[in-house]
Design an enzyme around this catalytic site. Sequence first.
Site, short mmCIF file in Angstrom:
data_model
loop_
_atom_site.label_atom_id
_atom_site.label_comp_id
_atom_site.label_asym_id
_atom_site.label_seq_id
_atom_site.Cartn_x
_atom_site.Cartn_y
_atom_site.Cartn_z
N SER A 13 44.16 38.72 46.47
CA SER A 13 43.35 39.95 46.45
C SER A 13 41.88 39.56 46.54
O SER A 13 41.50 38.45 46.14
CB SER A 13 43.59 40.72 45.14
N TYR A 67 44.14 39.87 35.80
CA TYR A 67 44.46 40.07 37.22
C TYR A 67 43.58 39.20 38.11
O TYR A 67 44.08 38.52 39.01
CB TYR A 67 44.27 41.55 37.57
#
Length: 251
Positions: free
Chosen positions: A138, A151
């Site tokens: 990401s 995350y």
Amino acid sequence: MTADNRKVIWITGASMGIGAAIARRAAQEGWAVAVSARSRDKLAALEAEHDAIHAYPLDVLDRGENAAVLDRIEADLGPVDIAVLNAGTHADMPAAEFDAAAAARIFDLNLTGLANGIEPVVQRFLARGRGRLALTASVAGYRGLPRAAAYCASKAGVIAMAESLAAEIGPRGVTVQVICPGFVRTPLTDKNEFPMPFLMEPEDAAERVVKGLQGTSFEIAFPRRFVWQLKLLRLLPAALYFRLIRKATGL
């Protein structure tokens, strides 16, 4: 390649979101598509959409099951040409509510789950001297973002893992890529209560991924303007970065 000369692609985390969209787009390209996830019902529905899509349920956290599923895919469809290890999760986690157990669950799925798939894929690709391995990270892996410590850490780890593998096995015929999406409309991002700049639809994201899987770039990152903004932030001194990110997120 299969006997009918189709590429064979294996996609994990394919029951919804980007993974499912990649599967649909790959099927449109004429590839043989093996899709894996824990949800048998969602996989069955996806399989019913196109003759080229084949469901292989899998819990990526089961190390042995990854190898067994890959064996079944190759017995049914032929040697896998492209593996997109895409399973992952996210949870909003303000610092004041940091939860070590929740962080461990994110690390397990986003890192260990990928590692469990990497092992059998790389073994086969190296034995054949060919193959393409893509790991979904990401843009959140570029630098730490508020409310996403676990995350961001997990996705930074995926990027580093892909870089390490690419440096080592690229010269041995195995292409390694990392997929770094920005905000994409999925059931996970639907939970976000903050503005998401450059929000994309999963079909648009899949178009970019499938195009990237046919190219030579190590990084498949999008949308481009958002990617470059975040990469510029990565170059800033920490103190300046913290001031800017606090202002941007209203902290």
